[in-house]
Motif scaffolding. Structure first.
Motif, short mmCIF file in Angstrom:
data_model
loop_
_atom_site.label_atom_id
_atom_site.label_comp_id
_atom_site.label_asym_id
_atom_site.label_seq_id
_atom_site.Cartn_x
_atom_site.Cartn_y
_atom_site.Cartn_z
N THR A 245 0.84 -1.25 0.03
CA THR A 245 0.13 0.05 -0.08
C THR A 245 0.91 1.39 -0.02
O THR A 245 1.82 1.41 0.86
CB THR A 245 -0.92 0.16 1.25
OG1 THR A 245 -1.67 -1.16 1.22
CG2 THR A 245 -1.94 1.29 1.56
N PRO A 246 0.67 2.43 -0.91
CA PRO A 246 1.35 3.30 -0.87
C PRO A 246 1.18 4.40 0.41
O PRO A 246 -0.11 4.27 0.80
CB PRO A 246 0.90 4.21 -2.10
CG PRO A 246 -0.35 3.72 -2.11
CD PRO A 246 -0.45 2.24 -1.90
N LYS A 247 2.28 4.92 0.80
CA LYS A 247 2.07 5.72 2.32
C LYS A 247 1.55 7.08 1.67
O LYS A 247 2.30 7.99 1.36
CB LYS A 247 3.43 6.04 2.80
CG LYS A 247 4.20 4.71 3.25
CD LYS A 247 3.33 3.89 4.28
CE LYS A 247 3.93 2.58 4.91
NZ LYS A 247 3.53 1.84 6.03
N LEU A 248 0.14 7.05 1.70
CA LEU A 248 -0.60 8.20 1.41
C LEU A 248 -0.73 9.44 2.31
O LEU A 248 -0.68 10.56 2.19
CB LEU A 248 -1.92 8.03 0.87
CG LEU A 248 -1.73 7.14 -0.61
CD1 LEU A 248 -3.33 6.82 -0.93
CD2 LEU A 248 -1.14 7.70 -1.63
N SER A 261 -7.64 12.64 17.99
CA SER A 261 -8.07 11.93 16.99
C SER A 261 -7.50 10.63 16.67
O SER A 261 -6.73 10.07 17.41
CB SER A 261 -7.87 12.72 15.41
OG SER A 261 -8.17 14.20 15.80
N VAL A 262 -8.37 9.67 16.17
CA VAL A 262 -8.01 8.46 16.03
C VAL A 262 -7.74 7.98 14.13
O VAL A 262 -8.53 8.60 13.52
CB VAL A 262 -9.37 7.43 16.40
CG1 VAL A 262 -8.87 6.10 15.87
CG2 VAL A 262 -9.52 8.03 17.87
N ILE A 263 -6.66 7.20 14.14
CA ILE A 263 -6.46 6.60 12.68
C ILE A 263 -6.69 5.15 12.74
O ILE A 263 -6.06 4.25 13.62
CB ILE A 263 -5.08 6.89 12.07
CG1 ILE A 263 -4.81 8.44 12.05
CG2 ILE A 263 -4.71 6.31 11.10
CD1 ILE A 263 -3.33 8.74 11.99
N ILE A 264 -7.80 4.61 11.93
CA ILE A 264 -7.65 3.04 11.77
C ILE A 264 -7.19 2.83 10.21
O ILE A 264 -7.65 3.33 9.29
CB ILE A 264 -9.07 2.53 11.70
CG1 ILE A 264 -9.74 3.27 12.86
CG2 ILE A 264 -9.27 1.28 11.50
CD1 ILE A 264 -9.45 2.66 14.13
N ASP A 265 -6.10 2.05 10.33
CA ASP A 265 -5.27 1.67 8.95
C ASP A 265 -5.83 0.19 8.55
O ASP A 265 -5.07 -0.78 9.00
CB ASP A 265 -4.00 1.68 9.02
CG ASP A 265 -3.22 1.77 7.68
OD1 ASP A 265 -3.86 1.33 6.70
OD2 ASP A 265 -2.08 2.28 7.50
N VAL A 266 -6.76 0.11 7.87
CA VAL A 266 -7.44 -1.01 7.41
C VAL A 266 -6.39 -1.82 6.51
O VAL A 266 -6.55 -3.12 6.33
CB VAL A 266 -8.96 -0.98 6.82
CG1 VAL A 266 -9.40 -2.48 6.51
CG2 VAL A 266 -9.83 -0.38 7.88
N ALA A 267 -5.59 -1.01 6.00
CA ALA A 267 -4.62 -1.49 4.74
C ALA A 267 -3.26 -2.14 5.41
O ALA A 267 -2.39 -2.47 4.68
CB ALA A 267 -4.34 -0.67 3.84
N ILE A 268 -3.39 -2.37 6.54
CA ILE A 268 -2.00 -2.63 7.52
C ILE A 268 -1.72 -4.00 6.86
O ILE A 268 -0.41 -4.23 6.96
CB ILE A 268 -2.05 -2.51 8.68
CG1 ILE A 268 -0.87 -2.59 9.44
CG2 ILE A 268 -2.91 -3.57 9.44
CD1 ILE A 268 0.28 -1.49 9.18
N ASP A 269 -2.39 -4.80 6.49
CA ASP A 269 -1.63 -6.26 6.11
C ASP A 269 -1.08 -6.20 4.79
O ASP A 269 -0.46 -7.11 4.46
CB ASP A 269 -3.03 -7.15 6.14
CG ASP A 269 -4.29 -6.93 5.36
OD1 ASP A 269 -4.16 -5.95 4.42
OD2 ASP A 269 -5.28 -7.60 5.46
N GLN A 270 -1.33 -5.04 4.10
CA GLN A 270 -0.54 -4.78 2.77
C GLN A 270 0.44 -3.91 2.97
O GLN A 270 0.95 -3.22 2.16
CB GLN A 270 -1.48 -4.54 1.60
CG GLN A 270 -2.27 -5.65 1.10
CD GLN A 270 -1.43 -6.81 0.58
OE1 GLN A 270 -1.71 -8.06 0.32
NE2 GLN A 270 -0.43 -6.41 -0.04
N GLY A 271 0.94 -3.64 4.36
CA GLY A 271 2.08 -2.83 4.74
C GLY A 271 1.42 -1.25 5.13
O GLY A 271 2.21 -0.55 5.74
N GLY A 272 0.16 -0.84 4.81
CA GLY A 272 -0.50 0.21 5.71
C GLY A 272 -0.32 1.28 4.80
O GLY A 272 0.88 1.54 3.95
N GLY A 273 -1.05 2.41 4.84
CA GLY A 273 -1.12 3.49 3.97
C GLY A 273 -0.57 4.75 4.91
O GLY A 273 -0.95 6.13 4.46
N VAL A 274 -0.40 4.71 6.09
CA VAL A 274 -0.18 5.80 6.90
C VAL A 274 1.36 5.74 7.49
O VAL A 274 1.85 4.85 7.78
CB VAL A 274 -0.99 5.59 8.37
CG1 VAL A 274 -0.64 6.85 9.11
CG2 VAL A 274 -2.52 5.80 7.90
#
Length: 371
Positions: A245-248, A261-274
């Protein structure tokens, strides 16, 4: 074919690869099914239910040793690597792009690794990723609303607000299946919702189904920075099938978010976007706080609701399991080009280009292994 499933050992992973109903279908088709003792208990399926449909109950090592195909849910972990054997089919979520050790174990043991997440359906859909994406999308808002509570380091707010109090702002980066389902939940709670996506047609679709209730934004680095700053709950769910996942969401963007504030990174199993998410968390230890922002990076979100997740996933995977079992993996892949896209490793070679590129390893074209 001899088909098996085993107990998942990832932290708080209670799903199971085969339900008793699925085992019954496979038995009726003439196959032998082996299940690790207790594998279905977390999803509410007892050993007695498996026995009733003619399943043999064994320990994990025996299941691995005796089966032609293992059907799992999550990627194998290190204690399972030495259980693989040559030409064994492994049908599960693999997410190999960030997993060099698992990939090397599959290559070393010449495992036929077919990944749920890269199997393609009609219209280029992802039929085996979609069921869990729906669950993860809906849960991401549920989880985010919880971690906005002050006791977890959040702002201490109700996401949907109350009369006389403004609702929270949910910002969703990625308008795919996860993002759409997150938006449904957030709108249902009464939150303000914005969805960012690069595809104007997808944004038009989202605008239509929510009748303007969701703000739609064409995604680029400027807009991501602008909307991240506004977010009370930020959900990152961009997916490039099989690839990292690109780090956007950059670190400077996170620093500009309001504290709590809260961040949920659902894409973490592909490396995460954060960018500020530097490690995968678990259901046992799901969050950490960085720059005053609550970060949640659990890689198996749907594992927390196994009754729903297992049945939803098995409904989608079973037809593919039957194809592979009835025809053998090679013929099944020749007959179904979408299923063929699921092949990630075979005979010590990587056959999915995004994985090979991410791990800087040689790539073998599908045509070469399906001759």
């Amino acid at each position: 074919m001899i088909i098996g499933t085993v107990t998942e050992i990832k932290d708080h992973e209670f799903r199971v690869g085969l339900t008793p109903a699925g085992c019954h279908v496979l038995k009726e088709a003439g196959h032998t099914v082996l299940v690790e003792k207790g594998a279905g208990e977390g999803s509410g399926f007892t050993d007695e239910e498996y026995k009733a449909v003619g399943v043999q109950l064994l320990d994990k090592k025996e299941v691995f040793d005796k089966t032609d195909m293992i059907v799992k849910v999550k990627e194998p972990l290190a204690p399972e690597y030495n259980m693989f054997h040559e030409n064994q089919i492994l049908f599960t979520y693999l997410h190999l792009a960030p997993e060099i050790e698992l990939t090397e174990a599959l290559l070393k043991n010449k495992v036929v690794g077919i990944a749920f997440e890269t199997v393609r359906g009609t219209n280029n859909s992802l039929p085996l990723l979609s069921p869990m994406s729906r669950v993860a999308g809906r849960m991401s808002v549920q989880i985010g609303a919880q971690y906005l509570e002050r006791q977890y380091g959040g702002k201490g707010m109700v996401l949907g607000g109350v009369p006389g109090v403004e609702p929270g702002q949910v910002v969703i980066i990625g308008g795919g299946t996860v993002g759409l389902n997150a938006a449904k939940m957030a709108v249902g709670l009464g939150a303000k919702v914005a969805v960012l996506d690069m595809n104007p047609e997808r944004l038009s679709y989202i605008d239509d189904i929510f009748n303007g209730r969701v703000e739609t934004v064409v995604s680029n680095s400027f807009e991501i920075a602008r909307w991240t700053k506004k977010a009370d709950l930020l959900i990152s769910c961009v997916l490039i099938p099989g690839a990292m996942t690109p780090k956007l969401v950059k670190a400077y963007m996170v620093k500009e978010m309001s504290k709590g504030s809260v961040i949920i990174d659902v894409a973490i199993d592909q490396g995460g976007g954060v960018e500020t998410i530097d490690h995968v968390t678990t259901h046992t230890d799901p969050i950490y706080i960085k720059y005053g922002i609550v970060h949640y990076a659990v890689a198996n979100i749907p594992g927390a609701v196994p009754k729903t997740s297992t049945i939803a996933l098995a409904n989608s995977t079973l037809p593919y399991v039957l194809k592979i079992a009835n025809k053998g993996w090679k013929q099944a892949l020749k007959d179904d080009v979408g299923l063929a896209q699921g092949l990630n490793t075979v005979n010590g070679r990587i056959t999915f280009k995004a994985v090979a590129d991410a791990l800087n390893k040689p790539f073998t074209k599908l045509e070469e292994v399906l001759k």
